[in-house]
Every structure is written in structure tokens, then in C-alpha cells.
Design a protein around this motif. Structure first.
Motif, short mmCIF file in Angstrom:
data_model
loop_
_atom_site.label_atom_id
_atom_site.label_comp_id
_atom_site.label_asym_id
_atom_site.label_seq_id
_atom_site.Cartn_x
_atom_site.Cartn_y
_atom_site.Cartn_z
N ILE A 22 46.53 42.61 37.93
CA ILE A 22 46.18 41.43 39.05
C ILE A 22 44.66 41.16 38.81
O ILE A 22 43.72 41.84 38.69
CB ILE A 22 46.70 41.91 40.25
CG1 ILE A 22 47.95 41.76 40.59
CG2 ILE A 22 45.79 40.79 41.39
CD1 ILE A 22 48.25 42.28 41.78
N SER A 23 44.43 39.78 38.67
CA SER A 23 42.98 39.05 38.75
C SER A 23 42.96 38.72 40.08
O SER A 23 43.69 37.82 40.85
CB SER A 23 43.00 37.85 37.84
OG SER A 23 42.98 38.59 36.38
N VAL A 24 42.04 39.09 40.76
CA VAL A 24 41.57 38.64 42.12
C VAL A 24 40.17 38.00 42.17
O VAL A 24 39.14 38.59 41.59
CB VAL A 24 41.42 40.10 43.19
CG1 VAL A 24 41.26 39.42 44.66
CG2 VAL A 24 42.54 40.64 43.05
N SER A 25 40.23 36.85 42.66
CA SER A 25 38.68 36.09 42.86
C SER A 25 38.65 35.31 44.17
O SER A 25 39.61 35.27 44.88
CB SER A 25 38.84 34.75 41.65
OG SER A 25 40.08 34.09 42.00
N LYS A 26 37.42 35.16 44.58
CA LYS A 26 37.03 34.71 46.07
C LYS A 26 37.55 33.33 45.99
O LYS A 26 37.19 32.42 45.11
CB LYS A 26 35.65 35.12 46.12
CG LYS A 26 35.17 34.97 47.55
CD LYS A 26 35.61 35.81 48.44
CE LYS A 26 35.12 35.64 49.96
NZ LYS A 26 35.61 36.51 50.83
N ASP A 27 38.16 33.14 47.17
CA ASP A 27 38.51 31.69 47.29
C ASP A 27 37.90 31.36 48.88
O ASP A 27 38.49 31.95 49.89
CB ASP A 27 40.06 31.65 47.50
CG ASP A 27 40.66 30.30 47.67
OD1 ASP A 27 39.87 29.43 48.36
OD2 ASP A 27 41.50 29.70 46.97
N THR A 28 37.09 30.38 48.83
CA THR A 28 36.37 30.12 50.07
C THR A 28 37.22 29.73 51.27
O THR A 28 36.85 30.09 52.39
CB THR A 28 35.32 29.34 49.90
OG1 THR A 28 35.74 28.05 49.26
CG2 THR A 28 34.18 29.82 49.02
N GLU A 29 38.37 29.18 50.82
CA GLU A 29 39.11 28.57 51.95
C GLU A 29 40.27 29.57 52.29
O GLU A 29 40.45 29.72 53.62
CB GLU A 29 39.81 27.20 51.45
CG GLU A 29 38.95 26.33 51.09
CD GLU A 29 39.89 24.60 50.74
OE1 GLU A 29 40.85 24.84 50.55
OE2 GLU A 29 39.09 23.75 50.43
N ALA A 30 40.80 30.21 51.32
CA ALA A 30 41.78 30.86 51.75
C ALA A 30 41.48 32.60 51.80
O ALA A 30 42.46 33.36 51.69
CB ALA A 30 43.05 30.84 50.70
N GLY A 31 40.27 33.00 51.44
CA GLY A 31 40.16 34.45 51.43
C GLY A 31 39.92 34.87 49.83
O GLY A 31 38.59 34.87 49.29
N PHE A 32 40.98 35.23 49.31
CA PHE A 32 41.27 35.80 47.98
C PHE A 32 42.29 35.01 47.09
O PHE A 32 43.21 34.69 47.72
CB PHE A 32 41.30 37.16 47.93
CG PHE A 32 40.33 37.94 48.43
CD1 PHE A 32 39.11 38.16 47.69
CD2 PHE A 32 40.11 38.30 49.83
CE1 PHE A 32 38.08 38.99 47.86
CE2 PHE A 32 38.96 39.05 50.18
CZ PHE A 32 38.03 39.26 49.19
N LYS A 33 42.02 34.67 46.05
CA LYS A 33 43.20 34.20 45.20
C LYS A 33 43.76 35.42 44.25
O LYS A 33 43.04 35.79 43.65
CB LYS A 33 42.75 33.05 44.34
CG LYS A 33 43.51 32.45 43.41
CD LYS A 33 42.89 31.16 42.70
CE LYS A 33 44.04 30.67 41.75
NZ LYS A 33 43.38 29.55 40.61
N ILE A 34 44.93 35.29 44.13
CA ILE A 34 45.70 36.39 43.65
C ILE A 34 46.47 35.89 42.36
O ILE A 34 47.13 34.76 42.57
CB ILE A 34 46.74 37.19 44.34
CG1 ILE A 34 46.13 37.72 45.58
CG2 ILE A 34 47.42 38.29 43.60
CD1 ILE A 34 45.17 38.86 45.41
N SER A 35 46.26 36.33 41.21
CA SER A 35 46.94 35.77 39.91
C SER A 35 47.27 37.04 39.06
O SER A 35 46.38 38.18 39.12
CB SER A 35 46.15 34.65 39.30
OG SER A 35 44.82 35.20 38.84
N GLY A 36 48.05 36.71 37.93
CA GLY A 36 48.46 37.81 37.27
C GLY A 36 47.35 37.90 36.16
O GLY A 36 46.83 36.93 35.85
#
Length: 895
Positions: A22-36
Motif C-alpha cells: 500500500i502507498s499512503v500519502s497525505k490528503d489535506t481534505e480527506a486525511g490520507f489517500k490509500i492506493s495500491g
């Protein structure tokens, strides 16, 4: 430790044994963005619906944020001293066998290692077992009988290289979705690949099958013994391989011929069509690159080990093992079930794949740990362990990261055992679980996203779990908690760990200590990793040695086995019936398992509204003939009863269910349902070798659950219907986006439903904000609360008639203010003419409902799942919903 402030963190999914990156990046609107993680070899960027929704589960609501003693917050020092003192007193009076750990495949390898070291090397007993006992121990036992070690010989790439893939006892489309999609993609690329599914039910996995064998439950060993007999008759044994690398051939073949002499016999016992059995056998006979994938349908049996060996036998006699595109493959249930096995997390193991009953191994491990003692006999396996707690022989138990009050068979007895136990310690990240209710001491552990360590997936691939969110101040790593208790028990020098990397290095060093290629598990070349190298560790398959520093994809293909004679052992299998068979009182067979969008006991997935939408309440899948015989209609509530317990579920009548059998999911518990514990029904029968419980075969009876009214409630805030038991005798809760959904029903008769509503809700809401309509003659009621133009809650009640759909009503809770148009339609339960009801959720990844798909098919003339994916994105991520989309396509075309 990884930098929790960096833009992207690579970690590993906490759900099934596929072990997706999993790649996790910071998303200012939704907290964190999760992707494969596109670079991870297990999933190559794919994620299932559960993995894709992980961001929904990161909130701290409901978290256990401080240690508790008898449900009162205390300091860590107080809690740790309480545990150490309590355990030591019990050990001093009753001996080390009076204490136990029950741990979990949710733990990281480093946590597992420290727990196992404390119990077996310093407390000096082997009473540490794991919930992996419930899912994979038959596979472990089968591997060890055949190979001399718990070795998974193949890798995921083999799925894409095979010309024949046999899935038996596995609904991989729902339980291992990413791996299933890799299989589907391979079959699309190579249409000549054949897929055979062996399962009593026609599941979503059958969607890609060239042949489905709806086998009679419990007869798997007969089917594979028949395959062995057929291969012998067709002279398809690999004589070079069996002569050079196998023992026990003659006895194994003789037993197979005696118990499964021909195709007709097998077909009769397994309730299959003889031509289908022959087709399966012919495919296997003629296809060298053949894989057999098996999971809980094989393992969870009172003869699961024999079933595993009946599969391994067929691969060994043909030499189809450990080479590209071929071999038996165990689909692991949990994210770190394999890691737990590596460090000796089962009660009959030592660390690093060593054995308690081997005196040389005991001496080696004790000297390496410099421990004062070492366990000299196997400890109690899960079912026996809780029986010992019930009997008072085990007086203290520490439960880590699992929920046995829900997941254990015959769990009413497990609950009685915990209630009687002198000292119950629970480490968890959630404050309220069914098991936590029995805890004397509750300890706040780190959750996924906060943990730092490693896990090992089904193909022996070690991957890192890295933290990306700051941990709550009082939550601690499991290894730290265990080490602190160990120090207070007097073992300071052996548990002075400062990081998970330090523990991993010790674990790796032990794996190679005096190994000399005598043991399969060896990651000794990782024992010198620096902290930064550990932080950056890329996914790698063990063994990882100086000779194989980049890891090893396949094992056993060259005949290098780990038995005393260095040969594989073919095991004669005499098929045994399940321990408990149907009777006139309990005429049907209960089969339990997972569903697509939930995981185990819902402590994580239950937090996601999108995951709860697909199957929002417990259900029992019943064949139409069984339903007719029991006078049960589709969608009505039923009671299921066995010798061990009762539950209530929603009837789902399906021709895809095998007649005589019922399927019920495992996930619901007292936090989400009034009476939804299916494992309260499950027989405590276990396999005599693996000690794995028989979750797939319990005799059961069904009958209608009589209620006088039914209702649903949608609410912006949580409602505790446990307090309304006199009014609502049945309730189920499920999270939705910005709201909660409740299905409720009751036995008490109300002439006026407004009286019922006032028993369910606080009196304070019945003011000018409350709207209601009641048809007393028909027993219908609709009510809603609107405050400051926001819909707060609504309730729809009926005696007999169907209630309106929930889907459109749920969307109103996402609106900042309810429009006058929607307000006018609210109590009808139907959207305005210019709005579309999306229908029941089908695609969880993109939130696409059934009616949306039907409308697109009809209006855009869509004819394939690819066209639907292009138009709506449905089915284009994890693909778990594709079988349902295919069914919608077919039904819409027929209509």
C-alpha cells in the motif's frame, strides 16, 4: 522508524494473507489517500474493497487510549505491575502451565517473537496459541508430515504460469480478491488456461471456472484419493521423482485404491456427476503445469490435515512441486499467519520452525536465548486452551489482538471460561469488543498505520508495515508491552529491546543459528540490517541466506526435503466423516466463512460505511428446496439452532447454495447485532493432528423467527438498541456514510406504532422537529426528525408489507440541508421523480449501486463488464463485484 511526515509511505495491508503493498500519502481534505503499491510484487498496484477503504478506519473514535483496570483508566506502571504480580503469583502457586497467551495473526512478527520468547523460554510453558490455529494449522500439519517442514513451495507468479488452476475450499474472489484478479487476468491473457473450482456452493469464484464441482461437504479426501487412483491407472506418476525423493508410495496408493477405487465410486460419495469428476481428473492427468490452491474449506475440518495430505500426495507422485507454474498452494487467512508460524506462535512449535519435541532444538533455542528454562512439551491449542480456562486449570490468560469471544467455536463456553478466569488481560486498539468486556486489565496497543515491523504473506514474502500516523500518546507497540511485563517478571536483560529492528535482527539471527540447511526457514542474511536498512527493507521471500541474498521464489523442486530421511513422505489417507453428522433434529449442514467487504469480527471494517453497505446484516444462504421444506420465505428472519447455540439471521434463498447446506458469515458480534454470533453454533470438534476446529460442518436446524413488526432506522448518531431489548428483540447496526443504519424487529404487539417509537427514542425528540405519519389499520408508521434543516433520524415500521429501500434515504444524511423537494418525499421513502435511487451497493470501491448499473445497461446499451467499467468505473479496481455485475447484465438482458 519510517518518517511519518514524508509525502508517501509504503506499507502493507492489514487484512488477508495476500499481503498487498500500500502507498499512503497525505490528503489535506480527506486525511490520507490509500492506493495500491505498484512496485509491490504481491499486488502490483491492485487493492480489494477492504484495502481501498482503509482510510475510513483510521479515526480514533472508539479507540482504547489508556490502560484500564476493571474499566477504570490507570497509568501504565500500575497496569503493568498488576499483570506481572498477578501472573507471578499464579505461577508460584500453580506452576507455569496455569498461565497462557492467546495471540493473533494481526500481530507483527516482532510482537509475535517477543511473546513466544517470554512464554516458552522464560515462563517455561508452551501455552501460547494463536487465532491462526483456527485457519491454517491443518496446512501446517500437512506440510510437516509430507515435507518435514511447514514449507509453502510456490509463489504467486505460478498462478500466472500454470495451465491448470484448481481452487478447492476457497472463495478467493471474496476472500483473496487481489490474487483472484491476478488469476482472472492470466486466464484472459491465455484463454487455454483451465480453472476448476471445487466448492459445495457456487460462489463468486466460480465465475471464472471452466468446471465447477459442487462437492458434498466433508468428502474432499475421497475426491483427491480418487485423483491419485486415476493417476496410477493412467501411469502418470513421475517414477524418477517418486523413487528418488519420496517414501511411502505403495501404502499411500493402496489406501487410495481401497477408499476411492474408480470415478463412479467417487462421484457417488461426493454427490457429483461422474463425467465432471472424470473431466477434472483428465485435466490434472494431462497438464504438467497444474496448481492446487486450497484454503479454509479444506483446513477447517475434523480431518483437515488428511485432506491437505490428499492434495499434496497428488502433486508429489507427479513431481509437480516447487517448479514454475505448478504445486500445491495454501492461501493463508491472516496478514501475518505465516510470520507467526516462523517465530513459533503455535503451541506445538518453537521459534524459527523448530520443534518442542526435538531435544536438540530445545537446547539450541534455550542457549541462544540464554533463558532459564524452555518449554519441554507442546502447550494447549486454542479449543483445548479455553476448555482449560473453563475448567480452572489455566488461571490467567493474556489475549492479544484478537476477539475469541466472537471467533472461537462454541463461544458461549468461551465466554463462560473468560468470566470464570481469575485474571484476563486484553491488549487491543479498540475499547469496546466482545472480549474486552471480560478483561480485568485492558492495554491500549498500536493500530495499523501506527505499527512498525514486518509481516509475511502466503508466498513467504516478508514485507514492512510502516507507521504514517502519530500514535495516541498512551498506545504502545505490543512488543514493548510484553517486554515491560517480562522485565517485571525478572527478565530484564533478555527484553531490553529499543526498536522493532532490534527484535527482527535477533529473529533473523536465530533462524540461521546452527541451521546448516537443516531447516527451511532461514533469513540469517538479514540479521545484520542497520536501522536504515530495516526501514528501507523491500519485500523479499525467504529463505534469505548468504547463498540466496535476494530471496527464494520456490522450494522443494529439486527434492531437498526436511524429513529425517531427506525425502518427502506420501501419507496414506483414509477419508473420515465429520465428527457430528446431521440428525432428524438437526438435518442441515452449517458452513461458515467470510464475505466480500468485512474482515473477521468487524473491529476495523465495521468502521467503514462503504464496506458495511454490501451486506449490512447477518444472513443465512439457503437452497430453495430447504427453504420450502422449512416454510421460510426470502428476506424473512430465521432462527438457526445447533447443539451448541442459537442465532438469528436474514434468510437469503439462493439456487447457488447446495441443497442440505446453509452458509452464514462469521463477522457479526454483540457490538453490531442482538443475536448474530454464528460461532455460538459451531461444533468444537477439532482435527486430532492439527487441533483446527471444524467450522465448515455443524448439523443445524432452521425455523422462522416470529415477529409482529419490522422496521429500519437511519440516524445521524449512534443508537444503543441493547437498551431497547423489551421493544426491539432483534436489531442489527451498520455504519453508513454520515449515518447509522439499523434493522430492527419485535415480538410485542402494538396497536399504535407511535407508542413503539416512543419506547425506542428519547422523549425529548418528540417536539416540533418530529414529523410522523401512521396508518393504524395497516400497521404502518413513518417518522423523521429534522433540526436546522438537517435530517437527524427517520424510522419506517410495518406489520406485513415491505419497507421502502434504504439507499435514497441514506443519501439525505450527506446533505448539509434537506431540500424542500426531498422533505416533501421523505415519509414516502421514495425519491422525487427527477432523482435516481442508486439501489443496493454493488461496487464498494467506487460506491456504485445496482440501479445505477441497470440504468446504464439499458440507457447506454452496455453489453459487457468492460463497457460498464468504462462508463461507471464499477469493477475496475479489485474486481470483487464483477460476478454480481455479470449477473445483473444477464438478468437485465433476460428482462
Amino acid at each position: 522508524m519510517a518518517d511519518t511526515e514524508c509525502s508517501t509511505v509504503k506499507t502493507t495491508c492489514p487484512y488477508c494473507g495476500v499481503g498487498c503493498g500500500i502507498s499512503v500519502s497525505k490528503d489535506t481534505e480527506a486525511g490520507f489517500k490509500i492506493s495500491g503499491d505498484m512496485a509491490h510484487p504481491a499486488n502490483k498496484g491492485l487493492l480489494c474493497s477492504k484495502g481501498a477503504a482503509l482510510a475510513d478506519t483510521l479515526g480514533r473514535k472508539g479507540r482504547l487510549l489508556a490502560p484500564e483496570i476493571n474499566r477504570k483508566s490507570v497509568e501504565w506502571e500500575t497496569a503493568l505491575n498488576k499483570i506481572a504480580t498477578g501472573f507471578q503469583e499464579i505461577i508460584d502457586i500453580y506452576g507455569p502451565d496455569a498461565v497462557a497467551f492467546y495471540v493473533s495473526g494481526q500481530l507483527l512478527t516482532e510482537d509475535y517473537y517477543v511473546a513466544n520468547k517470554l512464554m516458552k523460554g522464560f515462563i517455561g510453558a508452551a501455552n501460547i496459541d494463536t487465532n491462526s490455529r483456527l485457519c491454517m494449522s491443518s496446512s501446517v500439519a500437512g506440510h510437516k508430515r509430507a515435507f518435514g517442514s511447514d514449507t509453502v513451495p510456490g509463489c504467486y507468479e505460478d498462478l500466472e504460469l500454470a495451465d491448470l488452476v484448481v481452487l478447492t475450499g476457497s472463495n478467493a474472489a471474496w476472500c483473496h480478491p487481489v490474487l483472484y484478479q491476478r488469476l482472472v487476468a492470466a486466464k484472459t491473457t491465455r484463454p487455454n488456461m483451465k480453472v476448476i473450482v471445487i466448492d459445495p456452493r457456487q460462489t463468486a469464484t466460480s465465475d471464472c471456472a471452466d468446471l465447477h464441482l459442487p462437492i458434498k461437504p466433508g468428502t474432499d479426501a475421497v475426491l483427491f484419493n480418487g485423483l491419485l487412483t486415476h493417476l496410477k491407472k493412467q501411469q502418470k506418476f513421475d517414477d524418477h521423482f517418486t523413487n528418488k525423493f519420496c517414501d511411502g508410495l505403495d501404502a499411500t496408493v493402496a489406501t487410495a485404491e481401497a477408499t476411492a477405487p474408480n470415478v463412479e465410486f467417487v462421484a457417488n460419495v461426493c454427490c457429483l456427476d461422474a463425467k465432471d469428476v472424470l473431466e477434472f481428473y483428465a485435466y490434472f492427468e494431462k497438464t504438467e503445469k497444474a496448481m492446487t490452491l486450497y484454503s479454509q474449506g479444506i483446513n477447517q475440518s475434523s480431518s483437515g490435515t488428511d485432506k491437505v495430505n490428499s492434495i499434496l500426495n497428488c502433486h508429489l507422485v507427479t513431481g509437480r512441486i516447487g517448479r514454475p507454474g505448478m504445486g500445491p498452494f495454501s492461501l493463508t487467512g491472516q496478514p501475518n499467519a505465516m510470520g507467526g508460524r516462523e517465530v513459533g506462535g503455535l503451541a506445538n512449535q518453537l521459534a524459527a520452525h523448530m520443534e518442542i519435541d526435538n531435544s536438540d532444538h530445545r537446547e539450541l533455542v534455550q542457549k541462544f536465548w540464554q533463558s532459564p528454562t524452555i518449554a519441554c512439551k507442546p502447550g494447549l491449542a486454542a479449543v483445548d486452551l479455553f476448555d482449560a480456562v473453563y475448567a480452572g486449570d489455566v488461571k490467567a490468560i493474556w489475549i492479544m489482538g484478537t476477539n475469541p469471544a466472537v471467533s472461537m467455536p462454541n463461544n458461549s463456553r468461551v465466554r463462560q471460561a473468560l468470566k470464570k478466569c481469575k485474571m484476563v488481560v486484553v491488549s487491543d486498539c479498540e475499547q469496546n469488543t466482545d472480549t474486552a468486556d471480560f478483561a480485568d486489565v485492558l492495554l491500549p496497543a498500536l493500530a495499523w498505520g501506527e505499527k512498525d515491523g514486518t509481516v509475511t504473506n502466503s508466498e513467504r514474502r516478508i514485507s514492512r508495515q510502516r507507521p504514517f500516523v502519530p500514535a495516541p500518546r498512551n498506545a504502545k507497540p505490543d512488543w514493548w508491552i510484553i517486554s515491560e511485563v517480562a522485565k517485571r517478571l525478572g527478565h530484564v536483560s533478555a527484553f531490553k529491546y529499543q526498536s522493532s529492528a532490534e527484535i527482527f535482527r535477533e529473529h533473523a539471527l536465530l533462524s540461521g543459528h546452527q541451521n546448516n540447511a537443516t531447516r527451511d526457514f532461514d533469513i540469517s542474511s538479514l540479521s545484520t540490517l542497520t536501522q536504515s536498512e530495516y526501514d528501507d527493507l523491500a519485500p523479499i521471500q525467504w529463505p534469505v541466506t548468504d547463498e540466496q541474498p535476494k530471496g527464494t521464489a520456490r522450494l522443494l523442486g529439486t527434492g531437498a526435503f526436511f524429513t529425517p530421511g531427506k525425502k518427502a513422505v506420501l501419507v496414506p489417507v483414509s477419508p473420515q466423516p465429520p465428527e457430528h453428522l446431521p440428525t432428524p433434529e438437526y438435518p442441515l449442514i452449517l458452513n461458515t466463512g467470510r464475505i466480500r467487504d468485512q474482515w473477521h469480527t468487524m473491529t476495523r471494517t465495521g468502521k467503514s460505511g462503504i464496506l458495511s453497505a454490501h451486506r449490512p446484516e447477518p444472513y443465512a444462504e439457503i437452497h430453495p428446496i430447504d427453504a420450502k421444506l422449512s416454510k421460510i420465505r426470502d428476506r424473512e428472519l430465521i432462527t438457526l439452532e445447533t447443539l451448541w447455540g442459537k442465532m438469528v439471521a436474514r434468510a437469503t434463498i439462493s439456487p447457488y447454495q447446495k441443497q442440505g447446506s446453509i452458509f452464514v458469515p462469521i463477522h457479526w458480534n454483540d457490538q453490531y447485532a442482538s443475536n448474530g454470533l454464528v460461532d455460538a453454533l459451531v461444533s468444537p470438534a477439532t482435527d486430532p493432528i492439527s487441533k483446527q476446529p471444524e467450522f465448515k460442518y455443524t448439523p443445524v436446524a432452521i425455523r422462522r423467527f416470529a415477529t409482529t413488526w419490522k422496521a429500519f432506522v437511519l440516524s445521524r448518531t449512534h443508537i444503543n438498541f441493547c437498551d431497547k431489548a423489551n421493544a426491539a428483540t432483534y436489531w442489527v447496526s451498520a455504519r453508513a456514510n454520515n449515518s447509522w443504519r439499523y434493522e430492527i424487529a419485535g415480538e410485542q404487539h402494538y396497536d399504535n406504532k407511535s407508542e413503539l417509537v416512543r419506547n425506542l427514542f428519547p422523549k425529548s425528540i418528540f417536539d416540533n422537529s418530529w414529523l410522523e405519519f401512521e396508518d393504524v389499520a395497516r400497521g404502518n408508521y413513518r417518522g423523521a426528525q429534522i433540526v436546522d434543516d438537517q435530517l437527524i433520524k427517520c424510522i419506517f415500521i410495518s406489520n406485513l408489507s415491505d419497507l421502502p429501500a434504504r439507499d435514497w434515504l441514506q443519501t439525505l444524511f450527506s446533505e448539509p440541508a434537506i431540500s424542500s423537494e426531498n422533505r416533501a418525499c421523505l415519509l414516502s421513502g421514495l425519491p422525487p421523480k427527477n432523482q435516481k435511487d442508486t439501489g443496493p451497493l454493488i461496487c464498494a470501491c467506487f460506491g456504485v449501486g445496482a440501479k445505477t448499473i441497470i440504468d446504464a445497461i439499458e440507457n447506454k446499451q452496455l453489453a459487457t463488464t468492460d463497457q460498464i467499467g468504462e462508463a461507471l468505473f464499477a469493477g475496475t479496481n479489485c474486481g470483487s463485484c464483477l460476478p454480481e455485475i455479470t449477473s445483473i447484465l444477464s438478468n437485465t438482458a433476460s428482462a
